[in-house]
Design a protein around this motif. Structure first.
Motif, PDB file in Angstrom:
ATOM      1  N   GLY A   1       0.813  -1.215   0.000  1.00 48.24           N
ATOM      2  CA  GLY A   1       0.000   0.000   0.000  1.00 48.24           C
ATOM      3  C   GLY A   1       0.843   1.259   0.000  1.00 48.24           C
ATOM      4  O   GLY A   1       0.543   2.219  -0.715  1.00 48.24           O
ATOM      5  N   VAL A   2       1.913   1.265   0.785  1.00 47.90           N
ATOM      6  CA  VAL A   2       2.813   2.422   0.806  1.00 47.90           C
ATOM      7  C   VAL A   2       3.480   2.591  -0.565  1.00 47.90           C
ATOM      8  O   VAL A   2       3.579   3.697  -1.088  1.00 47.90           O
ATOM      9  CB  VAL A   2       3.866   2.266   1.923  1.00 47.90           C
ATOM     10  CG1 VAL A   2       4.960   3.299   1.808  1.00 47.90           C
ATOM     11  CG2 VAL A   2       3.199   2.345   3.282  1.00 47.90           C
TER      12      VAL A   2
ATOM     13  N   ALA B   1       1.025   4.084  -3.033  1.00 43.91           N
ATOM     14  CA  ALA B   1       0.824   5.514  -2.821  1.00 43.91           C
ATOM     15  C   ALA B   1       2.006   6.330  -3.346  1.00 43.91           C
ATOM     16  O   ALA B   1       1.819   7.354  -4.015  1.00 43.91           O
ATOM     17  CB  ALA B   1       0.604   5.789  -1.337  1.00 43.91           C
ATOM     18  N   VAL B   2       3.210   5.861  -3.058  1.00 47.13           N
ATOM     19  CA  VAL B   2       4.400   6.576  -3.533  1.00 47.13           C
ATOM     20  C   VAL B   2       4.483   6.516  -5.046  1.00 47.13           C
ATOM     21  O   VAL B   2       4.757   7.525  -5.712  1.00 47.13           O
ATOM     22  CB  VAL B   2       5.674   5.995  -2.878  1.00 47.13           C
ATOM     23  CG1 VAL B   2       6.927   6.535  -3.535  1.00 47.13           C
ATOM     24  CG2 VAL B   2       5.681   6.284  -1.394  1.00 47.13           C
TER      25      VAL B   2
ATOM     26  N   SER C   1       2.070   6.176  -7.181  1.00 45.60           N
ATOM     27  CA  SER C   1       1.023   7.030  -7.739  1.00 45.60           C
ATOM     28  C   SER C   1       1.436   8.497  -7.692  1.00 45.60           C
ATOM     29  O   SER C   1       1.222   9.239  -8.656  1.00 45.60           O
ATOM     30  CB  SER C   1      -0.277   6.828  -6.971  1.00 45.60           C
ATOM     31  OG  SER C   1      -1.260   7.706  -7.410  1.00 45.60           O
ATOM     32  N   ALA C   2       2.035   8.919  -6.587  1.00 39.35           N
ATOM     33  CA  ALA C   2       2.485  10.309  -6.476  1.00 39.35           C
ATOM     34  C   ALA C   2       3.604  10.602  -7.466  1.00 39.35           C
ATOM     35  O   ALA C   2       3.625  11.684  -8.076  1.00 39.35           O
ATOM     36  CB  ALA C   2       2.954  10.582  -5.053  1.00 39.35           C
TER      37      ALA C   2
END
Length: 82
Positions: free
Chosen positions: A51-52, A55-56, A58-59
């Protein structure tokens, strides 16, 4: 074969699942004796890391897709609306 985008979060999820499966297979074959909670703790940790990573990733992709010319034009278009 159709090319697809690289998704590191899915890679981590797959490696976690393969690792836990390998641990259970080694346990069943009698190759080693693992504590019972060790493979079960690997699943939530692997999913958290996945999940982390998602998120990274995607950013990073969002940051790469915006070019400087688009970010300069955005404030002018919002002031013209209001």
């Amino acid at each position: 074969m159709k090319r697809h985008t690289f998704e590191p979060a899915r890679l981590l999820t797959g490696l976690t699942a393969a690792g836990v499966g390998g641990a259970y297979a080694g346990e069943a074959a009698g190759a080693w004796d693992l504590p019972g909670a060790l493979p079960m703790l690997a699943v939530p940790v692997g999913l958290f890391l996945s999940g982390v990573t998602a998120a990274v990733w995607s950013a990073v992709r969002r940051h790469r897709s915006t070019s400087p010319s688009e970010s300069e034009a955005a404030p002018e278009s919002t002031s013209a609306r209001g």
